[in-house]
Scaffold this active site. Structure first.
Site, PDB file in Angstrom:
ATOM      1  N   ARG A  55       4.546  -7.071  12.002  1.00 32.47           N
ATOM      2  CA  ARG A  55       4.392  -7.902  13.449  1.00 32.47           C
ATOM      3  C   ARG A  55       3.151  -8.190  13.621  1.00 32.47           C
ATOM      4  NH1 ARG A  55       5.665  -5.145  19.278  1.00 32.47           N
ATOM      5  NH2 ARG A  55       5.855  -6.945  20.475  1.00 32.47           N
TER       6      ARG A  55
ATOM      7  N   ASN B 161      13.054  -9.827  10.056  1.00 34.47           N
ATOM      8  CA  ASN B 161      13.141  -8.624   9.176  1.00 34.47           C
ATOM      9  C   ASN B 161      14.642  -8.283   9.098  1.00 34.47           C
ATOM     10  OD1 ASN B 161      10.548  -8.047   8.166  1.00 34.47           O
ATOM     11  ND2 ASN B 161      10.082  -6.696   9.938  1.00 34.47           N
TER      12      ASN B 161
ATOM     13  N   HIS C 162      12.772   4.834  15.934  1.00 35.12           N
ATOM     14  CA  HIS C 162      11.396   4.957  15.609  1.00 35.12           C
ATOM     15  C   HIS C 162      10.735   4.122  16.238  1.00 35.12           C
ATOM     16  CE1 HIS C 162       7.924   5.814  12.897  1.00 35.12           C
ATOM     17  NE2 HIS C 162       7.801   4.171  12.673  1.00 35.12           N
TER      18      HIS C 162
ATOM     19  N   VAL D 217      12.555   1.890   5.287  1.00 36.60           N
ATOM     20  CA  VAL D 217      11.257   2.186   5.853  1.00 36.60           C
ATOM     21  C   VAL D 217      10.636   0.949   6.792  1.00 36.60           C
ATOM     22  CG1 VAL D 217       8.933   2.781   5.283  1.00 36.60           C
ATOM     23  CG2 VAL D 217      10.953   3.590   3.795  1.00 36.60           C
TER      24      VAL D 217
ATOM     25  N   ASP E 183       7.312  10.864  11.677  1.00 37.12           N
ATOM     26  CA  ASP E 183       7.189  11.299  13.121  1.00 37.12           C
ATOM     27  C   ASP E 183       7.415  12.745  12.979  1.00 37.12           C
ATOM     28  OD1 ASP E 183       7.177   8.713  13.948  1.00 37.12           O
ATOM     29  OD2 ASP E 183       9.274   8.420  13.517  1.00 37.12           O
TER      30      ASP E 183
ATOM     31  N   GLN F 240      19.464  -7.951   1.519  1.00 34.30           N
ATOM     32  CA  GLN F 240      19.443  -6.791   0.712  1.00 34.30           C
ATOM     33  C   GLN F 240      20.533  -5.817   0.881  1.00 34.30           C
ATOM     34  OE1 GLN F 240      15.805  -4.822   1.471  1.00 34.30           O
ATOM     35  NE2 GLN F 240      14.476  -6.640   0.405  1.00 34.30           N
TER      36      GLN F 240
ATOM     37  N   ARG G 266       9.082  -8.482  19.785  1.00 37.19           N
ATOM     38  CA  ARG G 266       9.632  -7.329  19.240  1.00 37.19           C
ATOM     39  C   ARG G 266      11.260  -8.073  18.950  1.00 37.19           C
ATOM     40  NH1 ARG G 266      10.166  -2.169  18.111  1.00 37.19           N
ATOM     41  NH2 ARG G 266      11.691  -0.834  18.062  1.00 37.19           N
TER      42      ARG G 266
ATOM     43  N   MET H  85       0.797  -1.465   0.024  1.00 34.34           N
ATOM     44  CA  MET H  85      -0.029   0.085  -0.061  1.00 34.34           C
ATOM     45  C   MET H  85       0.840   1.274  -0.139  1.00 34.34           C
ATOM     46  SD  MET H  85      -3.188  -0.589  -0.439  1.00 34.34           S
ATOM     47  CE  MET H  85      -3.521   0.809   0.172  1.00 34.34           C
ATOM     48  N   ILE H  86       1.987   1.279   0.670  1.00 33.13           N
ATOM     49  CA  ILE H  86       2.877   2.265   0.892  1.00 33.13           C
ATOM     50  C   ILE H  86       3.450   2.724  -0.748  1.00 33.13           C
ATOM     51  CG2 ILE H  86       4.840   3.395   1.689  1.00 33.13           C
ATOM     52  CD1 ILE H  86       4.407   2.015   4.134  1.00 33.13           C
ATOM     53  N   SER H  87       3.897   1.703  -1.276  1.00 33.97           N
ATOM     54  CA  SER H  87       4.337   1.812  -2.687  1.00 33.97           C
ATOM     55  C   SER H  87       3.384   2.178  -3.411  1.00 33.97           C
ATOM     56  CB  SER H  87       5.074   0.461  -3.024  1.00 33.97           C
ATOM     57  OG  SER H  87       6.039   0.361  -2.294  1.00 33.97           O
TER      58      SER H  87
END
Length: 441
Positions: A185, A198, A280, A222, A252, A205, A191, A108-110
């Site tokens: 998550r 991730n 973050h 991101v 933020d 990458q 966490r 969705m962000i992309s």
């Protein structure tokens, strides 16, 4: 599938607007792991002619009537058509094309970000781009849909779109890498487990960028937890300057500016010098000590200091969760806007006296923050893609104490991923308090 390349070949198609003419060639190539949209045009001979042939059960195919069947290529829609341009009609005013990789490109962000990139609103109206879209095997069909929408949007600056699942292919020669894709998550996930899962993605990458990207590639992470993911990525890319890696904290910053503007009763463009310090997470520190409203210190404009120390920070931290309660969706659109803002802050000179926030490598920082972390700090840029840390900032006991808390959290996260940064065996003790931002679970 198709991908448009604006270039100066002999065989091209043109788009006209009121002031300029853009050259366009089409190309298509498929492989098992990598799919190129808009790839090199068919070879031509002096007497060859290209036409578009479509049968009832067949996608459009470019037919070259020079008798060489093996030169036949699949094409898509308008990209079957090519036209000759006179030399004086070819575009001469554009800059050299830049390659931009986006991971999580079917998300969705992309979906919000890619069209902003292709429109020219990020890198400028004279900057052609190639988009390299990285997804998973599960999302490859969705990536094809993304490419189709980009095609249908007729962006003249979008010269090429590649999609694939192998970062070693997608990241080839990229000058910008926007790493959005990450595992979200889920309920009950610790966490520490998210850091490991991730972290493995960003370690791989980082290795791919190190191997095939431009040696001065700028990397914006991101996917969360973005600070530590950025650290993992840079540790696995030793040939790329550590200074080139960023963790996104611009959303933020934007939220903090909005809350200060609301409290002061002004429009948000009156708020400047806003810094987000640290991670973050809920340990982030929105800095009202150095921020300004209409050029005045915030504490002189907003005299409710209790709100600044308590309500202000909480309102920034909980904004994403509140948005989900109201709308039932995460903040994909505003995250995409903040990515645009973060990039533009690096490619546009910072206004005199102002600064912006981004998570960067702490080595050599003037604030006494522990080295070898990715920590959000105030920066300025000359607009060349580089930045410098701001030195003329003030600290008081409240600000230093809050920064130290975020620093301690990032040091603990770093120990959790030692096995991914080449620093030995991981040891994870993040404490009993969950510092994941509301809305990101």
């Amino acid at each position: 599938m198709a991908m448009a390349e604006l270039s100066t070949p002999k065989t091209t198609s043109s788009f006209l607007n009121s002031s300029s003419r853009f050259s366009l060639s089409s190309k298509l190539h498929l492989s098992n792991n990598f799919r190129h949209l808009l790839l090199p045009p068919l070879p031509t001979t002096p007497n060859s002619k290209i036409s578009c042939s479509v049968s009832q059960n067949q996608a459009p195919v470019a037919v070259q009537d020079n008798g060489l069947a093996k030169t036949k290529k699949e094409c898509y829609g308008v990209f079957c058509l090519t036209y000759d341009l006179k030399a004086e009609e070819e575009t001469k005013s554009w800059k050299k094309m830049i390659n931009i990789a986006v991971s999580g490109a079917a998300g969705m962000i992309s979906n919000h970000l890619l069209f902003k990139l292709a429109s020219g609103s990020v890198f400028g109206p004279d900057q052609p781009i190639a988009l390299k879209l990285l997804g998973s095997e599960r999302s490859i069909q969705a990536l094809e849909g993304v490419a189709m929408e980009l095609e249908d949007s007729l962006f003249p600056l979008l010269r090429e779109v590649d999609i694939g699942t192998d970062p070693y292919e997608v990241f080839q020669d990229v000058e910008w890498a926007l790493l959005i894709g990450a595992k979200p998550r889920g309920p009950g996930m610790e966490r520490a487990a998210l850091l490991d899962i991730n972290g493995q993605i960003f370690a791989e990458q980082g290795k791919a960028l190190n191997a095939v990207a431009s040696p001065n590639v700028k990397v914006l992470v991101v996917g969360n937890p973005c600070n530590t993911n950025a650290l993992i990525c840079l540790k696995n890319a030793p040939n790329i300057p550590a200074k080139n890696f960023h963790a996104l904290t611009r959303l933020d910053e934007n939220r903090a500016k909005c809350q200060l503007a609301l409290k002061a009763g002004v429009f948000y463009d009156k708020v400047s010098n806003m810094t987000i310090w640290g991670n973050h997470s809920t340990t982030q520190v929105p800095d009202f000590l150095n921020a300004r409203i209409n050029g005045l210190p915030v504490k002189e404009v907003i005299t409710d200091h209790k709100w600044l120390e308590e309500g202000f920070t909480e309102s920034v931290q909980k904004r994403g969760g509140l948005l989900i309660q109201k709308w039932g969706r995460s903040s994909a659109a505003s995250t995409a806007v903040s990515i645009v803002d973060a990039i533009k802050s690096l490619v546009t000179p910072t206004p005199e006296g102002d600064w912006f926030s981004t998570g960067v490598y702490t080595n050599g920082n003037p604030y006494g923050i522990a080295e070898d972390l990715v920590f959000s700090m105030p920066c300025r840029s000359k607009g060349d893609g580089d930045y410098e840390l701001v030195k003329d900032v003030e600290f008081d006991d409240y600000l230093r104490k809050r920064i130290a808390k975020s620093e301690a959290e990032l040091l603990a996260e770093k120990k959790c991923v030692a096995h991914l940064t080449g620093e030995g065996i991981a040891f994870c003790d993040l404490g009993p308090v969950d510092t994941m931002l509301p809305g990101e679970v």
